[in-house]
Design an enzyme around this catalytic site. Sequence first.
Site, PDB file in Angstrom:
ATOM      1  N   ASN A 173     -83.056   9.671 -61.633  1.00 51.12           N
ATOM      2  CA  ASN A 173     -81.928   9.187 -62.165  1.00 51.12           C
ATOM      3  C   ASN A 173     -81.367  10.299 -63.033  1.00 51.12           C
ATOM      4  O   ASN A 173     -81.892  10.378 -64.270  1.00 51.12           O
ATOM      5  CB  ASN A 173     -81.619   7.987 -62.715  1.00 51.12           C
ATOM      6  CG  ASN A 173     -80.339   7.719 -63.164  1.00 51.12           C
ATOM      7  OD1 ASN A 173     -79.221   8.353 -62.910  1.00 51.12           O
ATOM      8  ND2 ASN A 173     -80.484   6.502 -63.779  1.00 51.12           N
ATOM      9  N   TRP A 174     -80.740  11.576 -62.794  1.00 54.50           N
ATOM     10  CA  TRP A 174     -80.116  12.474 -63.401  1.00 54.50           C
ATOM     11  C   TRP A 174     -79.234  12.054 -64.651  1.00 54.50           C
ATOM     12  O   TRP A 174     -78.890  12.661 -65.509  1.00 54.50           O
ATOM     13  CB  TRP A 174     -79.787  13.553 -62.854  1.00 54.50           C
ATOM     14  CG  TRP A 174     -80.813  14.466 -62.169  1.00 54.50           C
ATOM     15  CD1 TRP A 174     -81.942  14.327 -62.343  1.00 54.50           C
ATOM     16  CD2 TRP A 174     -80.670  15.474 -61.366  1.00 54.50           C
ATOM     17  NE1 TRP A 174     -82.878  15.182 -61.522  1.00 54.50           N
ATOM     18  CE2 TRP A 174     -81.890  16.158 -60.800  1.00 54.50           C
ATOM     19  CE3 TRP A 174     -79.385  16.336 -60.744  1.00 54.50           C
ATOM     20  CZ2 TRP A 174     -82.069  17.127 -60.154  1.00 54.50           C
ATOM     21  CZ3 TRP A 174     -79.742  17.369 -60.012  1.00 54.50           C
ATOM     22  CH2 TRP A 174     -81.062  17.823 -59.539  1.00 54.50           C
ATOM     23  N   LYS A 175     -78.626  11.049 -64.336  1.00 55.03           N
ATOM     24  CA  LYS A 175     -77.261  10.504 -65.156  1.00 55.03           C
ATOM     25  C   LYS A 175     -76.368  11.549 -65.339  1.00 55.03           C
ATOM     26  O   LYS A 175     -76.075  12.366 -64.508  1.00 55.03           O
ATOM     27  CB  LYS A 175     -77.976  10.005 -66.381  1.00 55.03           C
ATOM     28  CG  LYS A 175     -79.230   9.079 -66.480  1.00 55.03           C
ATOM     29  CD  LYS A 175     -79.473   8.353 -67.619  1.00 55.03           C
ATOM     30  CE  LYS A 175     -80.601   7.299 -67.156  1.00 55.03           C
ATOM     31  NZ  LYS A 175     -81.028   6.487 -68.537  1.00 55.03           N
ATOM     32  N   GLY A 192     -84.953   4.733 -71.975  1.00 48.21           N
ATOM     33  CA  GLY A 192     -84.531   5.917 -72.779  1.00 48.21           C
ATOM     34  C   GLY A 192     -85.129   5.883 -74.240  1.00 48.21           C
ATOM     35  O   GLY A 192     -84.831   6.735 -75.082  1.00 48.21           O
ATOM     36  N   GLU A 229     -85.430  -2.641 -64.469  1.00 48.74           N
ATOM     37  CA  GLU A 229     -85.332  -1.824 -65.527  1.00 48.74           C
ATOM     38  C   GLU A 229     -84.974  -2.489 -66.747  1.00 48.74           C
ATOM     39  O   GLU A 229     -83.850  -2.715 -67.041  1.00 48.74           O
ATOM     40  CB  GLU A 229     -84.264  -0.713 -65.335  1.00 48.74           C
ATOM     41  CG  GLU A 229     -84.440   0.086 -64.296  1.00 48.74           C
ATOM     42  CD  GLU A 229     -83.800   1.426 -64.405  1.00 48.74           C
ATOM     43  OE1 GLU A 229     -84.392   2.624 -64.488  1.00 48.74           O
ATOM     44  OE2 GLU A 229     -82.444   1.528 -64.518  1.00 48.74           O
ATOM     45  N   GLU A 273     -76.516   0.973 -67.826  1.00 45.68           N
ATOM     46  CA  GLU A 273     -75.506   1.801 -68.601  1.00 45.68           C
ATOM     47  C   GLU A 273     -74.126   1.629 -68.059  1.00 45.68           C
ATOM     48  O   GLU A 273     -73.195   1.416 -68.695  1.00 45.68           O
ATOM     49  CB  GLU A 273     -76.060   3.440 -68.398  1.00 45.68           C
ATOM     50  CG  GLU A 273     -76.962   3.786 -69.385  1.00 45.68           C
ATOM     51  CD  GLU A 273     -77.988   4.844 -69.097  1.00 45.68           C
ATOM     52  OE1 GLU A 273     -77.463   5.550 -68.108  1.00 45.68           O
ATOM     53  OE2 GLU A 273     -78.984   4.686 -69.529  1.00 45.68           O
ATOM     54  N   SER A 325     -88.424   4.677 -69.293  1.00 45.97           N
ATOM     55  CA  SER A 325     -89.383   5.679 -70.043  1.00 45.97           C
ATOM     56  C   SER A 325     -90.751   5.732 -69.131  1.00 45.97           C
ATOM     57  O   SER A 325     -91.679   5.773 -69.710  1.00 45.97           O
ATOM     58  CB  SER A 325     -89.854   4.867 -71.146  1.00 45.97           C
ATOM     59  OG  SER A 325     -88.918   4.857 -71.977  1.00 45.97           O
ATOM     60  N   GLY A 347     -85.525   8.389 -65.269  1.00 44.39           N
ATOM     61  CA  GLY A 347     -84.380   9.043 -65.929  1.00 44.39           C
ATOM     62  C   GLY A 347     -85.038  10.378 -66.592  1.00 44.39           C
ATOM     63  O   GLY A 347     -85.072  11.445 -66.209  1.00 44.39           O
ATOM     64  N   GLY A 348     -85.200  10.215 -67.844  1.00 43.12           N
ATOM     65  CA  GLY A 348     -85.536  11.430 -68.703  1.00 43.12           C
ATOM     66  C   GLY A 348     -86.480  12.372 -68.027  1.00 43.12           C
ATOM     67  O   GLY A 348     -86.252  13.702 -67.904  1.00 43.12           O
ATOM     68  N   HIS A 398     -76.546  -0.168 -62.731  1.00 45.92           N
ATOM     69  CA  HIS A 398     -77.496   0.366 -63.535  1.00 45.92           C
ATOM     70  C   HIS A 398     -77.107  -0.348 -65.068  1.00 45.92           C
ATOM     71  O   HIS A 398     -75.677  -0.353 -65.184  1.00 45.92           O
ATOM     72  CB  HIS A 398     -77.149   1.976 -63.817  1.00 45.92           C
ATOM     73  CG  HIS A 398     -78.377   2.551 -64.493  1.00 45.92           C
ATOM     74  ND1 HIS A 398     -78.111   2.729 -65.957  1.00 45.92           N
ATOM     75  CD2 HIS A 398     -79.696   3.078 -64.218  1.00 45.92           C
ATOM     76  CE1 HIS A 398     -79.259   3.156 -66.585  1.00 45.92           C
ATOM     77  NE2 HIS A 398     -80.248   3.335 -65.436  1.00 45.92           N
TER      78      HIS A 398
HETATM   79  P1  PGA Z   1     -85.645   6.723 -68.582  1.00 45.46           P
HETATM   80  O1  PGA Z   1     -84.285   6.243 -67.724  1.00 45.46           O
HETATM   81  O2  PGA Z   1     -86.706   7.166 -67.645  1.00 45.46           O
HETATM   82  O3  PGA Z   1     -85.075   7.810 -69.320  1.00 45.46           O
HETATM   83  O4  PGA Z   1     -86.170   5.402 -69.518  1.00 45.46           O
HETATM   84  C1  PGA Z   1     -84.407   5.263 -66.521  1.00 45.46           C
HETATM   85  C2  PGA Z   1     -83.292   4.896 -65.845  1.00 45.46           C
HETATM   86  O5  PGA Z   1     -82.152   4.659 -66.741  1.00 45.46           O
HETATM   87  O6  PGA Z   1     -82.967   4.754 -64.845  1.00 45.46           O
END
Ligand code: PGA
Length: 248
Positions: free
Chosen positions: A10-12, A172, A166, A96, A212, A233-234, A94
């Site tokens: 997930n590149w956001k 994050g 999640e 966010e 994470s 994500g990251g 998600h």
């Molecule tokens: P993260 O993000 O791996 O950076 O914690 C995961 C996500 O939000 O899908």
Amino acid sequence: MERIPLIIGNWKMHKTALEGRAFVEELIHSKTKPGRSVGLAVPFTSLSMTSVAKKAQIMIGAQNMHDQEEGAFTGEISARMLKEVGAQFVLIGHSERRQYFAETDAFIQRKVKRAVQEQLLPILCIGENAQERKEGRQWEVFEQQLATALEGLEQKQPFPLVIAYEPVWAIGTGQSATPLMAQEVHHWIRKWLEKRFNQEIAGKISLLYGGSVKPSTIGSLMDEEDIDGALVGGASLDVKSFCEIINY
Ligand code: PGA
């Protein structure tokens, strides 16, 4: 039941179209283990890479969509628009989106329904925040999020749906849920899906863990019976670490 391991990045709001393309080309040339499904949830401007990626069996998907077919919704995008450019899946709900864009369970429900109708694979994200876990209310939260998001789906046969657990406190933060904690939730979700649909449907829905995930943590997560993959994500922003996760 055999479910193919599914790793979704997930590149956001990261990577321009050029940066995204360079990443995918590098990923195509990197060695990844067979028998893994790999996808990238990219910004809308990177959806044009779908055909290049498809040849390498990398799925490209979007991070959001609107629930209506079309209309006066400035700044929004429809499931049909995503499908036409080759998107194969879409992240829905998600944390966010819930947190910063005030998405409600009811809005998320309409999106899931639309995605299923349009045959665009929805990856529904659920999860509790730190306060809810502290108070032991996570099960109520999952019940509410799942029951509302899947309302109106009356399928009796397997259909395209992925659920990502999640925990908000793990996204994050570098503080991942332990494999046991994640397995406990995934098992609960699987049982819930069995009751809500049936055993066959529940057995075919892939359950991803997100929060994470790193090359060093993926292996022990994937050892758990009900963890079928990860939403990353990251660690998906760098080809090397993303490949290490795919090749856990
Ligand atoms: P993260 O993000 O791996 O950076 O914690 C995961 C996500 O939000 O899908």
